[in-house]
Enzyme design. Structure first.
Site, PDB file in Angstrom:
ATOM      1  N   TYR A 171       0.158   1.448 -39.699  1.00 55.60           N
ATOM      2  CA  TYR A 171      -1.118   2.094 -39.373  1.00 55.60           C
ATOM      3  C   TYR A 171      -2.208   1.621 -40.338  1.00 55.60           C
ATOM      4  CZ  TYR A 171      -4.827   5.546 -39.558  1.00 55.60           C
ATOM      5  OH  TYR A 171      -6.065   6.135 -39.601  1.00 55.60           O
ATOM      6  N   LYS A 219      -5.667  -0.856 -39.717  1.00 52.11           N
ATOM      7  CA  LYS A 219      -7.050  -0.545 -40.108  1.00 52.11           C
ATOM      8  C   LYS A 219      -7.600  -1.640 -41.029  1.00 52.11           C
ATOM      9  CE  LYS A 219      -7.782   3.457 -38.061  1.00 52.11           C
ATOM     10  NZ  LYS A 219      -8.815   3.608 -37.025  1.00 52.11           N
ATOM     11  N   SER A 267      -9.936   3.981 -42.667  1.00 52.07           N
ATOM     12  CA  SER A 267      -9.061   4.960 -43.303  1.00 52.07           C
ATOM     13  C   SER A 267      -8.825   4.622 -44.767  1.00 52.07           C
ATOM     14  CB  SER A 267      -7.718   4.961 -42.554  1.00 52.07           C
ATOM     15  OG  SER A 267      -6.713   5.584 -43.308  1.00 52.07           O
TER      16      SER A 267
END
Length: 336
Positions: A149, A153, A124
């Protein structure tokens, strides 16, 4: 060529499976159905004429993964499975690290035991944090992430980088997505979030179809041209094609490969709402709300590396993104 697709029933995974089948590849789907529905299989079959092999299970279940690898001659893995809501990750960090980081490590161990050394990871643009300069290149600094989040990643990227440096016979590709939107042009498949959408486009679509009263615009005081956040929105079909391009080029070469997948253009929240209004023929009502923790002002991709090395470029416009989303949502007002 058999390819294991973790999270293949999800939004990006399912569209990638369709494009893979159209390209003559054999996706084998693993999904725990936590954020997806089994109905997706029927939709894939309706589009392609075939139903891919599907195993319901969790990537954190090592014995389960080993059994799937034992049953098929899998050549590569595309790893989509993961929790993906920025706001939720702030509230539930442990769940995000367990699912996204631990799950990826379990998968890598199972792959190694099976002798499968080609992995494409769904990363991402959040790994770049709040960028000092846009557009963002693959050489831009990573790690100063603004939410769990994004950190999850980034952690997986670091783990996979270390794995490659220790075992040079792996082909590991990190695909850093910007903001996937849109739906299959048939209107039979699209994004179907559970509960209140965390991402902009499904929220707009649910307002337009009458499921929600108005769009919440989180912040109009960012240093952007209209005060709302600017993002690089990419059609999910372009994104799916990017995975196939990576699989067919660098997926066969040992190395650590890193690519941005975006359009190279930024659009604001209000611009996307206006574009959606054009697509559906009605104004999308909205209200300005406070900024969300973890959000940044602007972010869009430099896409030259993917174009040069993968022969891939996003071709679908914002008008197509919004029109395809509206076709999906109006055909399926309650989702799957």
């Amino acid at each position: 060529m058999a390819v294991l697709i973790t999270g293949g029933m999800g939004y990006i995974g399912s569209h990638t499976c369709v494009q893979m089948m159209e390209a003559g590849l054999e996706p084998i789907i693993v999904d725990n159905l936590f954020n997806s529905k089994v109905e997706v299989l029927k939709r894939i079959e309706a589009i392609t004429g075939n139903q891919p092999k599907f195993y319901q299970g969790d990537i954190r279940d090592e014995a389960f993964l080993d059994s799937v690898f034992a049953e098929h001659d899998i050549q590569a893995v595309i790893h989509f499975a993961g929790l993906k809501a920025v706001g939720e990750s702030v509230v539930k960090p442990l769940e995000y690290y367990d699912n996204n980081v631990n799950g990826s490590l379990v998968l890598a161990r199972s792959m190694r035991r099976a002798g499968v050394k080609s992995l494409i990871f769904s990363s991402s643009a959040t790994v770049y944090g709040d960028p000092a300069v846009v557009p963002i290149t693959e050489e831009s600094p990573t790690g100063a992430t603004t939410n769990p989040y994004g950190r999850s990643k980034f952690m997986v990227e670091e783990c996979l980088s270390d794995l490659f440096h220790a075992e040079k016979d792996w082909s590991i590709t990190l695909l850093r997505y910007f903001n996937p939107v849109g739906a299959h042009p048939s209107g039979t498949m699209g994004e179907d979030p559970q509960g209140i959408p965390n991402n902009l486009m499904p929220f707009i679509a649910q307002v337009a179809v009458g499921r929600r009263e108005k769009l919440s615009v989180f912040g109009n005081d960012y240093p952007t041209h209209d005060g709302t956040g600017v993002r690089d929105y990419i059609h999910v079909m372009d994104l799916a094609d990017g995975h196939i391009a990576a699989l067919k080029t660098v997926g066969k070469k040992s190395g650590l490969h890193v690519y941005n997948l975006g359009t190279g253009k930024g659009s604001s929240v209000l611009e996307m709402a206006a574009a959606f209004g054009m697509a559906c023929g009605k104004t999308v009502p909205y209200e300005i709300c406070p900024r969300r923790p973890g959000d940044i002002a602007e972010c869009w991709a430099s896409t030259g590396k993917a174009e040069r090395e993968l022969g891939w470029k996003a071709t679908r416009s914002v008008a197509e993104m919004t029109l395809d989303t509206w076709k999906w949502q109006s055909n399926n007002p309650q989702g799957y």
